[in-house]
Design a protein around this motif. Sequence first.
Motif, PDB file in Angstrom:
ATOM      1  N   HIS B 176      60.559  16.433 -41.421  1.00 38.17           N
ATOM      2  CA  HIS B 176      61.740  16.290 -42.258  1.00 38.17           C
ATOM      3  C   HIS B 176      62.176  17.636 -42.830  1.00 38.17           C
ATOM      4  N   LEU B 177      61.194  18.484 -43.068  1.00 42.56           N
ATOM      5  CA  LEU B 177      61.506  19.803 -43.609  1.00 42.56           C
ATOM      6  C   LEU B 177      62.172  20.683 -42.545  1.00 42.56           C
ATOM      7  N   GLY B 178      62.077  20.208 -41.320  1.00 36.93           N
ATOM      8  CA  GLY B 178      62.714  20.979 -40.261  1.00 36.93           C
ATOM      9  C   GLY B 178      61.768  21.634 -39.272  1.00 36.93           C
ATOM     10  N   HIS B 179      60.492  21.422 -39.453  1.00 32.83           N
ATOM     11  CA  HIS B 179      59.539  22.033 -38.523  1.00 32.83           C
ATOM     12  C   HIS B 179      59.592  21.328 -37.180  1.00 32.83           C
ATOM     13  N   ARG B 180      59.442  22.110 -36.123  1.00 34.12           N
ATOM     14  CA  ARG B 180      59.466  21.531 -34.777  1.00 34.12           C
ATOM     15  C   ARG B 180      58.149  21.865 -34.078  1.00 34.12           C
ATOM     16  N   PRO B 337      60.594  24.387 -45.870  1.00 40.09           N
ATOM     17  CA  PRO B 337      61.280  24.436 -44.571  1.00 40.09           C
ATOM     18  C   PRO B 337      60.824  25.695 -43.836  1.00 40.09           C
TER      19      PRO B 337
END
Lengths: 342, 342
Positions: B176-180, B337
């Motif tokens: 959700h924080l944007g980590h992939r 993030p």
Amino acid sequence: MPGPPRITLDDVARRAGVSTATASRALGDHPHVAAATRARVREAAEELDYVASPEATRLAGGPTGRVAVLVPHPSRWFFGELLEGLEAALRAADLDLVLFRVGGPEERAAFFARLPARRKVDAVVVLAFAVDEIEHARLASLGVDVVAAGGRVASYPSVGVDDHVAGRQAMDHLIHLGHRRIGMIAVEDVGRLAPDPDGRTSAWRAALDDAGIPPDDDLVVTVPWGGEGGADGMARLLGLRSPPTAVFAHDDETALGAIRTLRRAGLRVPEDLSVIGVDDHPLAALTDLTTVAQPVRAQGRRAGELVVAGLRGELADGVPPAELLPTRLVLRGTTSPPGAPR
Amino acid sequence: MPGPPRITLDDVARRAGVSTATASRALGDHPHVAAATRARVREAAEELDYVASPEATRLAGGPTGRVAVLVPHPSRWFFGELLEGLEAALRAADLDLVLFRVGGPEERAAFFARLPARRKVDAVVVLAFAVDEIEHARLASLGVDVVAAGGRVASYPSVGVDDHVAGRQAMDHLIHLGHRRIGMIAVEDVGRLAPDPDGRTSAWRAALDDAGIPPDDDLVVTVPWGGEGGADGMARLLGLRSPPTAVFAHDDETALGAIRTLRRAGLRVPEDLSVIGVDDHPLAALTDLTTVAQPVRAQGRRAGELVVAGLRGELADGVPPAELLPTRLVLRGTTSPPGAPR
DNA sequence: ACACGTGTTGGAACCGCTTGCGGTGGGAGC
DNA sequence: GCTCCCACCGCAAGCGGTTCCAACACGTGT
């Protein structure tokens, strides 16, 4: 549920062609049993895979094979470690460890009032807490040996470390680094054993005295045990008109709490302020905390050995002097000379 | 050393003016005992501070009033906490807790081979480790109830948390924080319970799948339990040609180890790399570690209640479904993030 | 050959509690 | 008022060992 039909001593005796009494003596290595008979009984027992019923043995007058362990806070590393060492020593002697928690005041009071261990154990081990007069009397009423671990208690054989010495190791290190204004975060945990009232705190004073630095009592704050306590303590120390340049925390977890406060205040450790603890908690290594290590598990193990020896009647009468295990300074990254970058 | 004269059931009976048999029934809550009589006996027992001899009770066919607890590592916070909850529940039912350590492979083998708890307890509680076929059979030979705590075991009533769900909470937060590119440090501790083989690791994969991110198995490293393991795991992750921007550690201590590696590598947390653990160990709060909290003590307590209920025959036959306690995400300072300052 | 000591062994009394079985007494039913 | 029943309670038999004490078999000193 009842498992396989139990083999009794009578079965063994019958098979060996002797009486139950003789069988009992033979297996129990009693004197006055002919060698040949003993061998025959042994063999019969072997063949039948006989295992004596512990309850029957005990009921008939033997020991219970159990020792009670009074522990304030099983979840704290220090106690858990003590427990592990103790368990190992007791298990080796085939003794069972019965755990009694005596953390909070109520639990503690309840334990000593009801004495749930009564008649159920051969000895009791007190883990790191001092017992008062009444409690001492209550324990005595159990009629079994008592040994203390994790600190020393005047009235019982005990094994621990010398808190004063440990404190000196920490303080001397700080002083040696050049610190003159050193704070101390003491803990008020009632349960904790308090050898010579408070070895670590007295070390703070003694070290300063020896170094010719006049102790400033404002630099000693007392907080509840734990990280939060340490954090509060550090905050109070920072609130002083003249804060310390180094802090000696009662233990590692308190020290870690203190460090959190420092970080949040934007202060660097050890550049702005040095911190040292006591214990060498596993997390101390992870957080690079300088500390004074103490052999906790060994204390537990040694206490267990003391219990075993006592049960075997190998202990001399009277309370032996406390056994003190060595502590040692572990240099890591949270201490440095005052105002010195690294 | 015999201590004070033992108080027997006969003493109680005499004082209450009834026969030993009646006293036994009264104290044992048997039917067919007049309420008044029962009360009188109870009172007499109370006044005399009577404590039944476990051996005699057991020998005569009754319960021992003891429950064995198998714990891998008493000194680890997780187990200590479990132990505390368990102790409280058992104590409340007036049951004694006998501790057996089954940490290393040898100890574990020794325990199951010798079964030192045989005929000495009314039930056994297995703390957070899975038992294999043979061990299961051995436990069964004890002929007593078994319950598991700190994870679920198919074959026994158990209470724990849903590791997969906990893992999802952690992973979903990171995603959700944007980590992939998210790494996972799993632990190989044999003792640790492995619910649906490994809930936390499977959550890593499932979360990525759901987010449409192809899982890269290189990002999953398995290490021995503990801070050092975590540190090593993180080092391996950093060694990757394309390191992750966030790491999900199996537990808080592993996470702390990972963070140490990052610090030493000069990387900032969470600016350069986010880290999240599981447990909400007290030190997590101190180190500002984001984590997924699980109610450990409650698991122990609940397991104790299960044991008590079982002993009272209040449990339905068959293995009830595992009781799963809720976990919850605790946001702190080690996640942010990717590439975002704070 | 007789009395006596020594080394073994068996008989039996517990250890403290549970429980099957039989006995007692009072209330209900007639 | 007299059975009959049943809730209550006591007796005693174990549970599986340990150990005191007596019994016994030999050897030995005289």
